[in-house]
Scaffold this active site. Structure first.
Site, PDB file in Angstrom:
ATOM      1  N   THR A 146       0.878  -1.183   0.000  1.00 24.63           N
ATOM      2  CA  THR A 146       0.000   0.000   0.000  1.00 24.63           C
ATOM      3  C   THR A 146       0.912   1.229   0.000  1.00 24.63           C
ATOM      4  OG1 THR A 146      -0.181  -0.172   2.407  1.00 24.63           O
ATOM      5  CG2 THR A 146      -1.959  -1.114   1.092  1.00 24.63           C
ATOM      6  N   LYS A 168       3.614  -6.977   4.048  1.00 24.23           N
ATOM      7  CA  LYS A 168       3.326  -5.592   3.722  1.00 24.23           C
ATOM      8  C   LYS A 168       2.904  -4.888   5.007  1.00 24.23           C
ATOM      9  CE  LYS A 168      -0.649  -3.727   4.376  1.00 24.23           C
ATOM     10  NZ  LYS A 168      -0.953  -2.298   4.583  1.00 24.23           N
ATOM     11  N   THR A 179      -0.136  -4.649  12.496  1.00 22.33           N
ATOM     12  CA  THR A 179      -0.952  -4.264  11.363  1.00 22.33           C
ATOM     13  C   THR A 179      -0.340  -4.502  10.017  1.00 22.33           C
ATOM     14  OG1 THR A 179      -1.654  -2.512  12.726  1.00 22.33           O
ATOM     15  CG2 THR A 179      -2.390  -2.468  10.470  1.00 22.33           C
ATOM     16  N   GLU A 259       6.003   4.402   7.667  1.00 23.29           N
ATOM     17  CA  GLU A 259       5.643   5.670   7.041  1.00 23.29           C
ATOM     18  C   GLU A 259       6.331   6.871   7.667  1.00 23.29           C
ATOM     19  OE1 GLU A 259       1.446   5.810   7.340  1.00 23.29           O
ATOM     20  OE2 GLU A 259       1.109   4.635   5.534  1.00 23.29           O
ATOM     21  N   ASN A 378      -0.025  10.581   6.773  1.00 22.91           N
ATOM     22  CA  ASN A 378      -1.268  10.091   7.356  1.00 22.91           C
ATOM     23  C   ASN A 378      -2.380  11.125   7.376  1.00 22.91           C
ATOM     24  OD1 ASN A 378      -0.802   7.272   8.077  1.00 22.91           O
ATOM     25  ND2 ASN A 378       0.945   8.168   9.144  1.00 22.91           N
ATOM     26  N   SER A 383      -7.068  10.853   0.690  1.00 23.33           N
ATOM     27  CA  SER A 383      -7.430  11.887  -0.307  1.00 23.33           C
ATOM     28  C   SER A 383      -6.563  11.773  -1.544  1.00 23.33           C
ATOM     29  CB  SER A 383      -7.311  13.273   0.322  1.00 23.33           C
ATOM     30  OG  SER A 383      -6.034  13.445   0.900  1.00 23.33           O
TER      31      SER A 383
END
EC number: 2.3.1.35
Lengths: 383, 383
Positions: A146, A168, A179, A259, A378, A383
């Site tokens: 992702t 992933k 997660t 991230e 995040n 969006s």
């Protein structure tokens, strides 16, 4: 080679049109046997995605022939319509492979609360079966990404058998499996009970100790499939050690690609009264935003470490604790020790050593710093 | 007028030289009576600063004549040397006022793990006594500021009596008192037991429900001093209501000035099986970095709200939960409802309404978003 390194497995990774970007978004792993044994562990989040609800039923008998994983949508909080899409995906795989849908695991990852298109998933599943290859592991690793910037893969060799893995996960990394989606394969000869025991032992000290951002996902799943194609049955301890090594490698790859992170932080807690205490202390520090922001700024603010420890129920005396950061003991017996200026936090790797002086147990929690890029990525995810 | 609005109180705020910036850093509040009744609540962090250890002893008999508060250093994890500085500060106030040191509360705020200079504190305490004034409340409010951008003050009037308050706190806002220092004064005639009961009732639903960044401080203290100078004894319920109003005002001022925040978020949980459940659910959302970053990006990512609820032990069925954001119900019965595009998160005030459909209890938790400025301010705090 990754998950197709062990004998008896085929895989595929394709662009099924789930992601608007046109990137690969559907992975399939098939166990060609002779065994079809499997084990899986799932998120402990009480809000569970439709593929989790489905897969928990499939794994009950320990028999799994295939696992299909999509990125581009979590299929969580999507109600009966979402469950129907999961079911239909499994049926499509089963139909194309000539097996029962009850032997097909399904995983999904992406935005929560959006419906997936059942037609797209069904057509994709059929296309993925057609694309299966015994060299398809790398493609599968890419198709489950992702916000990951790179695929995560591992191969660990045993005596005549091997373990392969893909993973992933880059955000929402926290316990209850950090997660993520993980598929592990092995050609060792092991039944589902042995696989389950080994998988729980390995994940407990690897994925369950990765806590990048404290946020627990609704879609976590770690699956282990055994083909038995090597004809070799390893010693249980040997297999657990190899599986733990594979899981640790994948967990650290997830940490390194978290991230927006600029530091990989290992919080090592020693001298704890129990392993649970050590984990609780490590996790409380790993989830302290002030500490994480300080590391981002290369600031050895050990007071925030101690303030975080103080929120736990672990056995300790605040005035006996020692804290070292990257080898410099900045706090001894709850008081200032070496000057904080001696600590160099510029490397990406940060080691925080907490000595509780309350017993002999220990644990290490892996986390990341809190950065501008984390906030940015995040705040713009959907969006 | 703030804390000097009620009759019987004097205050001062001076620059004692604790802060390198030369800004005001020492506040003193003195109760001139006729009563010297007091109550206080303290951080629940197990790592407690030296002034907390001291003040817990002072408050035991419910008699307090003065409270001195310094910014520029937390005096936490500073060992016996740090405790000696706290003690010496109280002695200096007591000597200059002609009272006993056992009736002087001490509070400190700032960086953890640095020693304060006892000479500076002692001289400052004497200077603060000399600067006392019955109009000194505003100066005191300014002297306790750390990264606050503005002083927080409140005055609530009763029937012939009043309550005044000052507060500081902008980071490390979390329960166990939302990491802050608060002084409340009243000229009502109440004994220390009545003050204690009222203070616990008021803080439970105000400061304890402010959770800006999930980080609990080592130095939190909320103190209530009663002079009795009005000669009026209010009804208990009337006093609790006024005190709660004062505390709520200060709590919302703290929220509005939280470090780097761009949104003030009220998470209202209704339909909970118990108030504890409602608080746990609200807090889990308030502490979810992914949700907080999404609000920063004006992104109504309700899936992150539900994923956070799923980590709690509260009674709820994930497929019965409704979620509204700024008046738009985006999730009904655990499934998508109104399009997220209808939600406008551009105002600073954000209201998240979570309906659990599990009972009749409710609670509201106040938090902030996770922003670039939060990361920046907290990565540079000690440098």
């Amino acid at each position: 080679m990754t998950i197709t390194a062990p004998a008896g497995f085929e895989a595929a990774g394709i662009a099924a049109g789930i992601k608007q970007s046109g990137n690969a978004d559907l992975a399939l792993v098939v166990n060609r046997g002779p065994l079809d044994a499997a084990a899986a562990v799932f998120t402990s989040n009480r809000a569970q995605a439709n593929p989790i609800l489905w897969s928990k039923q499939v794994i009950r008998d320990g028999v799994v022939s295939a696992i299909i994983l999509n990125s581009g949508g979590a299929n969580c909080f999507t109600g009966p319509q979402g469950f129907q899409v999961t079911h239909r995906t499994a049926e499509a795989v089963a139909g194309a492979l000539g097996i029962g849908a009850g032997d097909v695991l399904v995983c999904s990852t992406g935005l929560i609360g959006d419906q997936l298109d059942g037609d797209v998933l069904e057509a994709g599943a059929i296309a993925a079966v057609a694309a299966l290859s015994d060299e398809g592991g790398e493609d599968a690793a890419r198709a489950i990404m992702t916000t990951d910037t790179k695929p995560k893969t591992v191969v660990v060799g045993g005596q005549g058998w091997s373990i392969g893995g893909i993973a992933k996960g880059a955000g929402m990394l926290a316990p209850g499996l950090a997660t993520m989606l993980v598929v592990l394969t092995t050609d060792a000869v092991l039944d589902s009970a042995a696989l389950d025991e080994a998988l729980r032992a390995a994940t407990r000290v690897t994925f369950d100790r990765l806590d990048s951002d404290g946020c627990m996902s609704t879609n976590d799943q770690v699956t282990l499939l055994a083909s038995g194609a090597s004809g070799v049955t390893p010693e249980p301890a040997e297999f657990v050690a190899a599986l733990t090594e594979a899981c640790r490698s994948l967990a650290l790859q997830l940490q390194a690609d978290a991230e927006g992170a600029s530091h990989d932080i290992a919080i090592e807690v020693v001298g704890a009264a129990s392993e649970d205490d050590a984990v609780e202390v490590g996790r409380s520090v790993a989830r302290n935003n002030l500490f994480k922001a300080a590391v981002f700024g290369n600031d050895p603010n050990w007071g925030r470490v101690l303030a975080a420890i103080g929120t736990t129920t672990a056995a300790f005396d605040p005035y006996e604790v020692d804290v070292s950061m990257n080898g410099v003991r900045v706090c001894h017996a709850g008081q200032p020790d070496r000057p904080r200026e001696e600590v160099d936090l510029t490397p990406r790797a940060v080691h925080v050593l907490i000595e509780l002086h309350a017993g002999d147990a220990a644990a290490t929690i892996w986390t990341n710093d809190l950065t501008h890029d984390y906030v940015h990525e995040n705040s713009a995810y959907s969006s």
